[in-house]
Design an enzyme around this catalytic site. Structure first.
Site, PDB file in Angstrom:
ATOM      1  N   LYS A 115      18.126 -30.659   7.879  1.00 17.73           N
ATOM      2  CA  LYS A 115      17.459 -31.964   7.399  1.00 17.73           C
ATOM      3  C   LYS A 115      16.902 -32.687   8.065  1.00 17.73           C
ATOM      4  O   LYS A 115      16.373 -31.999   8.423  1.00 17.73           O
ATOM      5  CB  LYS A 115      19.241 -32.362   7.233  1.00 17.73           C
ATOM      6  CG  LYS A 115      19.843 -33.554   7.335  1.00 17.73           C
ATOM      7  CD  LYS A 115      20.442 -33.270   5.944  1.00 17.73           C
ATOM      8  CE  LYS A 115      20.461 -34.580   5.130  1.00 17.73           C
ATOM      9  NZ  LYS A 115      21.301 -34.625   4.005  1.00 17.73           N
TER      10      LYS A 115
HETATM   11  N1  GLU Z   1      21.550 -34.890   0.729  1.00 19.32           N
HETATM   12  C1  GLU Z   1      22.027 -34.405  -0.197  1.00 19.32           C
HETATM   13  C2  GLU Z   1      23.431 -33.097   0.213  1.00 19.32           C
HETATM   14  O1  GLU Z   1      23.495 -34.357   1.541  1.00 19.32           O
HETATM   15  C3  GLU Z   1      21.311 -32.984  -1.289  1.00 19.32           C
HETATM   16  C4  GLU Z   1      20.904 -31.477  -0.465  1.00 19.32           C
HETATM   17  C5  GLU Z   1      19.855 -31.167  -1.332  1.00 19.32           C
HETATM   18  O2  GLU Z   1      19.351 -31.247  -2.205  1.00 19.32           O
HETATM   19  O3  GLU Z   1      18.939 -30.260  -0.476  1.00 19.32           O
HETATM   20  O4  GLU Z   1      23.447 -32.455  -0.212  1.00 19.32           O
END
Ligand code: GLU
Length: 425
Positions: A115
């Protein structure tokens, strides 16, 4: 008064990183994880903190702080979004990275978890400032990202346009186009059909499964949605199309409710025009907080962490809580809801549709071969319904809630990969 003191003590915000580790600890004992693997999975693999200097429109330079955390790569490249928000902290990004590891494992896509986040207020920034922030942040984290090692995506307050700037910045540095470095891009530069609505669509699929399991009828079932960004807004649209009745919706500025059902198309138009659901004519005003406790069958928290607490959990009337947001429920609230027989579809299941279609996008980019939207939605449905079934089986087998059931599936998959690969050196 004692009561009010006790209440405020209970309301004290819990650190989300402690919360994420606590959730892992709970399942570690349940599935008999060895101490070595448990300790290994409790920590992120890598943490990068960067300073991001930006020329602001007023001529001054501001220096923002950003992070990229890679929690685990045992099952494949790390994957996870980037959040632009004033409240971003390193602990939050670490928690969100760990949740990505479990999420990818649960829907069985060959990714680990990561993240990113930048402490900033994108609502108070111009497009020019946002572009420069994004490009410099991308450059700073380019030492750890790449299509074969770590692939960012959208998260809170980041958009397809921002993903386009990430793709362009990384590509310019390498000298050729590398669409697979990031997902959630606009279609014209290698984005996938269906990615924009994927989080919401995945959420709908698992809510449908839960409704069937509880012998509830979806037609006319009342839904309340807290948060009206990418996940919440599309969830309102797709659920209304599927026959659910959206009775309340809110965003960071406030909410609106109508027991006989909101006109979702009108509400989406109002939000797009004014930037908020507040002031929409087709219902009465309701506070963002009250949406959580309103009369409904399905509650969809679709904003930020820690909104369902020990205080409001006893008042929640929904039979199903579908976590379109990451981390909306505190552990003590989880226990209360479970005791009260509320089925909580945990974040790593309920919002996994986004990263699932991100995986499809990455595969299409690498193959330079793009699929039709029907095919994407069908494949998404298969992944989501299978993950729901596996979660429910584990929850039943161990007599635990759906979150712990989902963790049992996901953590075991990551542990198996770790055992097979062994401890280097
Ligand atoms: N931000 C989204 C999540 O928390 C998508 C992450 C992604 O597509 O890599 O799952």
């Amino acid at each position: 008064m004692t009561t009010s003191i006790d209440r405020s003590a209970l309301q004290a915000p819990q650190n989300v990183w402690d919360m994420a580790q606590q959730q892992l600890d709970e399942v570690a004992h349940l599935i008999g994880l060895t101490e070595g693997i448990h300790l290994f999975l409790r920590q992120p693999k890598r943490v990068l903190e960067v300073s991001v200097p930006v020329h602001m429109d007023d001529g001054r330079v501001r220096v923002f702080t950003g992070y990229r955390v890679q929690h685990n790569m045992a099952r494949g490249p790390a994957k996870g979004g980037i959040r632009f928000h004033p409240d971003v902290t390193l602990d939050e990004v670490k928690a969100l990275a760990m949740w990505m590891t479990w999420k990818c494992a649960l829907v069985n896509i060959p990714f680990g978890g990561a993240k990113g986040g930048v402490i900033c207020d994108p609502k108070a920034m111009s497009m020019h400032e946002l572009e420069h922030l994004t490009r410099r942040f991308t450059t700073e984290i380019s030492i750890v990202i790449g299509p074969e090692k770590d692939i960012p995506a959208p998260d809170v307050y980041t958009t397809p346009q921002i993903m386009a700037w990430i793709m362009d910045t990384y590509s310019m540095q390498k000298g050729y186009s590398i669409p697979g470095v990031v997902t959630g891009k606009p279609i014209a530069i290698g984005g996938s059909l269906g990615r924009d609505k994927a989080t919401a669509r995945g959420c709908l699929y698992v809510v449908d499964e839960a409704m069937k399991m509880l012998s509830l009828d979806a037609t006319g079932a009342r839904v309340a949605i807290q948060g009206f960004g990418n996940a919440g807004m599309h969830a309102a649209t797709l659920m209304a199309q599927a026959g659910y009745r959206i009775v309340a919706a809110s965003d960071s500025r406030g909410g609106v409710a109508n027991a006989s059902g909101l006109d979702v198309r009108g509400l989406v138009a109002h939000k797009t025009e004014t930037g908020s659901v507040v002031g929409f004519g087709g219902g009465e005003a309701i506070s963002n907080k009250d949406v959580l406790e309103c009369d409904c069958d399905v509650l969809v928290p679709a904003a930020l962490e820690k909104v369902i607490t020990a205080q409001n959990a006893p008042n929640i009337k929904a039979k199903i809580v579908a976590e379109a947001a990451n981390g909306p429920t505190l552990p003590e609230a989880d226990a209360i809801l479970h005791e009260r027989g509320v089925m909580v579809l945990p974040d790593i299941l309920a919002n996994a549709g986004g990263v699932t279609v991100s995986y499809f996008e990455w595969v299409q980019d690498l193959q330079e071969n793009f699929w039709e939207e029907d095919e994407i939605n069908e494949r998404l449905k298969q992944k989501m319904t299978r993950a729901f079934r596996e979660t429910h089986e584990q929850a039943k087998r161990h007599d635990v809630n759906m979150r712990t059931g989902a963790y049992a599936v996901a953590v075991e998959r990551v542990a198996e990969a770790t055992r097979l690969r062994g401890l280097y050196p």
